[in-house]
Design a protein around this motif. Structure first.
Motif, PDB file in Angstrom:
ATOM      1  N   GLU A 239       0.838  -1.190   0.000  1.00 29.76           N
ATOM      2  CA  GLU A 239       0.000   0.000   0.000  1.00 29.76           C
ATOM      3  C   GLU A 239       0.884   1.255   0.000  1.00 29.76           C
ATOM      4  O   GLU A 239       2.014   1.248   0.492  1.00 29.76           O
ATOM      5  CB  GLU A 239      -0.896   0.013   1.249  1.00 29.76           C
ATOM      6  CG  GLU A 239      -1.861  -1.149   1.339  1.00 29.76           C
ATOM      7  CD  GLU A 239      -3.046  -1.001   0.406  1.00 29.76           C
ATOM      8  OE1 GLU A 239      -3.230   0.121  -0.139  1.00 29.76           O
ATOM      9  OE2 GLU A 239      -3.785  -1.985   0.230  1.00 29.76           O
ATOM     10  N   LEU A 240       0.346   2.333  -0.563  1.00 28.26           N
ATOM     11  CA  LEU A 240       0.994   3.633  -0.461  1.00 28.26           C
ATOM     12  C   LEU A 240       0.310   4.408   0.659  1.00 28.26           C
ATOM     13  O   LEU A 240      -0.912   4.591   0.646  1.00 28.26           O
ATOM     14  CB  LEU A 240       0.869   4.399  -1.776  1.00 28.26           C
ATOM     15  CG  LEU A 240       1.830   3.994  -2.891  1.00 28.26           C
ATOM     16  CD1 LEU A 240       1.439   4.685  -4.191  1.00 28.26           C
ATOM     17  CD2 LEU A 240       3.258   4.366  -2.516  1.00 28.26           C
ATOM     18  N   ARG A 241       1.076   4.849   1.626  1.00 24.16           N
ATOM     19  CA  ARG A 241       0.507   5.571   2.766  1.00 24.16           C
ATOM     20  C   ARG A 241       0.514   7.068   2.469  1.00 24.16           C
ATOM     21  O   ARG A 241       1.327   7.826   3.010  1.00 24.16           O
ATOM     22  CB  ARG A 241       1.280   5.235   4.036  1.00 24.16           C
ATOM     23  CG  ARG A 241       1.093   3.788   4.466  1.00 24.16           C
ATOM     24  CD  ARG A 241       1.853   3.474   5.741  1.00 24.16           C
ATOM     25  NE  ARG A 241       1.521   2.150   6.249  1.00 24.16           N
ATOM     26  CZ  ARG A 241       2.094   1.025   5.841  1.00 24.16           C
ATOM     27  NH1 ARG A 241       3.028   1.074   4.898  1.00 24.16           N
ATOM     28  NH2 ARG A 241       1.740  -0.142   6.353  1.00 24.16           N
ATOM     29  N   ILE A 242      -0.386   7.469   1.578  1.00 18.12           N
ATOM     30  CA  ILE A 242      -0.521   8.868   1.218  1.00 18.12           C
ATOM     31  C   ILE A 242      -2.013   9.224   1.227  1.00 18.12           C
ATOM     32  O   ILE A 242      -2.864   8.329   1.116  1.00 18.12           O
ATOM     33  CB  ILE A 242       0.074   9.166  -0.176  1.00 18.12           C
ATOM     34  CG1 ILE A 242      -0.636   8.335  -1.253  1.00 18.12           C
ATOM     35  CG2 ILE A 242       1.574   8.899  -0.195  1.00 18.12           C
ATOM     36  CD1 ILE A 242      -0.177   8.657  -2.674  1.00 18.12           C
ATOM     37  N   ALA A 245      -5.078   7.337  -0.807  1.00 18.21           N
ATOM     38  CA  ALA A 245      -4.565   6.031  -1.236  1.00 18.21           C
ATOM     39  C   ALA A 245      -5.675   5.010  -1.441  1.00 18.21           C
ATOM     40  O   ALA A 245      -5.507   4.060  -2.226  1.00 18.21           O
ATOM     41  CB  ALA A 245      -3.553   5.506  -0.214  1.00 18.21           C
ATOM     42  N   ASP A 246      -6.804   5.183  -0.755  1.00 17.80           N
ATOM     43  CA  ASP A 246      -7.908   4.233  -0.904  1.00 17.80           C
ATOM     44  C   ASP A 246      -8.437   4.188  -2.334  1.00 17.80           C
ATOM     45  O   ASP A 246      -9.074   3.196  -2.731  1.00 17.80           O
ATOM     46  CB  ASP A 246      -9.057   4.597   0.041  1.00 17.80           C
ATOM     47  CG  ASP A 246      -8.710   4.346   1.499  1.00 17.80           C
ATOM     48  OD1 ASP A 246      -7.702   3.662   1.757  1.00 17.80           O
ATOM     49  OD2 ASP A 246      -9.435   4.850   2.385  1.00 17.80           O
ATOM     50  N   GLU A 330      -0.012  12.451  -2.969  1.00 15.67           N
ATOM     51  CA  GLU A 330      -1.443  12.533  -2.696  1.00 15.67           C
ATOM     52  C   GLU A 330      -2.232  12.199  -3.956  1.00 15.67           C
ATOM     53  O   GLU A 330      -1.843  12.578  -5.069  1.00 15.67           O
ATOM     54  CB  GLU A 330      -1.828  13.939  -2.219  1.00 15.67           C
ATOM     55  CG  GLU A 330      -3.311  14.100  -1.900  1.00 15.67           C
ATOM     56  CD  GLU A 330      -3.674  15.504  -1.467  1.00 15.67           C
ATOM     57  OE1 GLU A 330      -4.875  15.748  -1.209  1.00 15.67           O
ATOM     58  OE2 GLU A 330      -2.769  16.361  -1.379  1.00 15.67           O
ATOM     59  N   ARG A 376      -1.126   1.267  -8.647  1.00 14.44           N
ATOM     60  CA  ARG A 376       0.190   1.106  -8.011  1.00 14.44           C
ATOM     61  C   ARG A 376       0.800  -0.226  -8.431  1.00 14.44           C
ATOM     62  O   ARG A 376       0.164  -1.271  -8.368  1.00 14.44           O
ATOM     63  CB  ARG A 376       0.086   1.207  -6.493  1.00 14.44           C
ATOM     64  CG  ARG A 376      -0.581   0.046  -5.808  1.00 14.44           C
ATOM     65  CD  ARG A 376      -0.718   0.283  -4.305  1.00 14.44           C
ATOM     66  NE  ARG A 376      -1.129  -0.914  -3.613  1.00 14.44           N
ATOM     67  CZ  ARG A 376      -2.391  -1.366  -3.557  1.00 14.44           C
ATOM     68  NH1 ARG A 376      -3.353  -0.701  -4.156  1.00 14.44           N
ATOM     69  NH2 ARG A 376      -2.653  -2.477  -2.896  1.00 14.44           N
ATOM     70  N   GLU A 381       4.960  -7.510  -1.625  1.00 13.65           N
ATOM     71  CA  GLU A 381       5.396  -7.624  -0.238  1.00 13.65           C
ATOM     72  C   GLU A 381       6.002  -8.982   0.047  1.00 13.65           C
ATOM     73  O   GLU A 381       5.648  -9.985  -0.583  1.00 13.65           O
ATOM     74  CB  GLU A 381       4.211  -7.382   0.694  1.00 13.65           C
ATOM     75  CG  GLU A 381       3.672  -5.962   0.640  1.00 13.65           C
ATOM     76  CD  GLU A 381       2.479  -5.762   1.534  1.00 13.65           C
ATOM     77  OE1 GLU A 381       1.676  -6.709   1.656  1.00 13.65           O
ATOM     78  OE2 GLU A 381       2.352  -4.673   2.111  1.00 13.65           O
TER      79      GLU A 381
END
Length: 460
Positions: A239-242, A245-246, A330, A376, A381
């Motif tokens: 996931e991208l934590r920005i 992102a959802d 973002e 993305r 992972e």
């Protein structure tokens, strides 16, 4: 902060499901095989991770023995049809061809595809693989977890040794990323499934929608089977934590939809793909083929991309845009939750980091790329939190592919690739080498049990 406007979509007329290259005709295959010098110490063989007898199979094509050529390939690489299509041949076998110095290399990948495809087209699966079917089956039972390239390769070679092999596949479709993660332009689904059928024809049992539940189930399987081989690949795209992102779609999921259910691809005028590896290029390619503009955003430059140079050139030829030195910060959405753009921090390259690539450093400037879909594709992972022994997030194994401290549990493929390049052909070779190690282990276990090839007691 500058804003890049949303471009108008352009319809791509090319068929998004057809392979990029047509198969060779009989005459073309003969002409190309005539160019081969049949080198004695062939550098192409050394460059092939599975060490296919390349001069040997090309000579058989030249003499009209296409079935023999296919069998020569399958002897060393049971997923020869897949690898003929997806291997980076320009960097491997064709890159090592001696004719690079004076002319152009032999089209080894296309000849390999011709041999396997022609044999499968004109003969039954059983007839093609007849020499590989074991004369007898012993009592040793092996469980392979995962039906991707490493799992299928291991299962095929273990079955040829006469072992009883069961494959557990958590998906409803066998074949791993060959079936779901490689776009049809590179490998059609039927090619991957034909290889699954070849493995089944060796006597391998494949159970679909069967997942290894956890450490307890793995230990139970190790007690029930004589050996277990984990070929589970890697996990989901991180996931991208920005902010926003959802609204970002997963790259592997996007490619899977493009391959299996292309009519369900979300309509978009401009798709922005984050990442610069194979999945990123595949996702952007399918976006273009479905009529959208596509832009790949990468925080470094083209020199640091993990995709091969020829893949980059292919992407440029598809009309895919690249925004280098841009790091997403973002995703902007409207009141209805629809994506309107991707905000990126402009970067510059600093000193080299642990990967050997120059580290991107933020400049403080920001750009908004107008778009209506963000994907993305930033790798997969590892296994953080697993109770298995790990090496930098990958399953730890020794030189015989055995997991330390687990007498009869082995692993291979992307799940153990803590260094080097993860690729289909490397996973296939892992499966083949691991199968040889498992066979040696089973023989030793049988001897220690007094010659009984039945299940041994792994718990002492």
């Amino acid at each position: 902060m500058t804003t890049v406007p949303l471009p108008s979509p352009r319809v791509i007329s090319a068929d998004q499901s057809a392979e990029l290259l047509d198969g060779l005709t009989d005459a073309e295959a003969i002409d190309e095989s005539n160019r081969c010098l049949y080198c004695y110490d062939a550098p192409c063989m050394q460059a092939c991770p599975t060490h296919i007898d390349i001069p040997g199979f090309i000579r058989k094509i030249n003499t009209g023995n296409t079935t023999g050529a296919a069998r020569r390939i399958l002897r060393d690489n049971f997923l020869g049809g897949t690898c003929a299509r997806v291997c980076p041949v320009k960097e491997l076998c064709e890159g090592a061809c001696v004719l690079n110095a004076t002319d152009k290399p032999i089209s080894i990948g296309r000849l390999q595809r011709y041999a396997v495809d022609t044999a499968v087209e004109h003969m039954s699966t059983d007839a093609v693989i007849a020499p590989f079917i074991a004369d007898t089956t012993d009592g040793a039972r092996v469980l392979v977890v995962g039906s991707g390239p490493a799992g299928l390769s291991a299962a095929a070679h273990l079955a040829q040794k006469g072992h009883r092999v069961t494959v557990w596949e958590r998906d409803e479709l066998p074949g791993g990323l060959s079936s779901t993660g490689i776009i049809p332009l590179r490998e059609p689904l039927d090619v991957a499934l034909e290889e699954v059928d070849m493995v089944r024809s060796l006597g391998v049992e494949i159970e679909l929608s069967r997942e290894m539940g956890g450490m307890e189930e793995l230990e139970a399987a190790a007690a029930d089977f004589d050996a277990v081989f984990l070929a589970t690949g890697l996990g989901a795209v991180p996931e991208l934590r920005i902010p926003g992102a959802d609204a970002i779609r997963d790259g592997l999921g996007y490619v899977r939809t493009a391959k299996l259910e292309p009519d369900l691809l979300p309509a978009a005028g401009h798709v922005v793909v984050i990442g610069a590896g194979n999945t990123a290029i595949d996702a952007a390619t399918m976006a273009r083929r479905s009529g959208a503009e596509a832009t790949i955003v990468y925080r470094r430059t083209a020199a640091e991309m993990t995709a091969y140079e020829h893949e980059y050139q292919f992407a440029l030829g598809e009309g895919i845009n690249f925004r280098f030195l841009a790091s997403p910060v973002e995703v902007t959405v409207d009141a209805a939750g629809n994506v309107t753009g991707l905000v990126c921090e402009e970067m510059e390259l600093g000193e080299a980091d642990g990967s050997g690539r120059r580290r991107p450093v933020a400049t403080g400037n920001r750009t908004v790329i107008g778009c209506d879909l963000v994907v993305r594709a930033i790798g997969q992972e590892g296994y953080d939190g697993s109770r298995l022994p790990l090496d930098r997030g990958y399953i730890a194994v020794d030189d015989s592919f055995r997991i330390p401290g687990m007498s009869n549990i082995f692993a291979g493929g992307d799940a153990v690739r803590c260094s080097g390049t993860a690729s289909t052909v490397m996973a296939v070779e892992d499966g083949k080498l691991a199968a040889a190690e498992i066979d040696t282990y089973l023989e030793s276990a049988a001897m220690n049990a007094g010659g009984d090839n039945g299940r041994t007691d792994h718990n002492g």
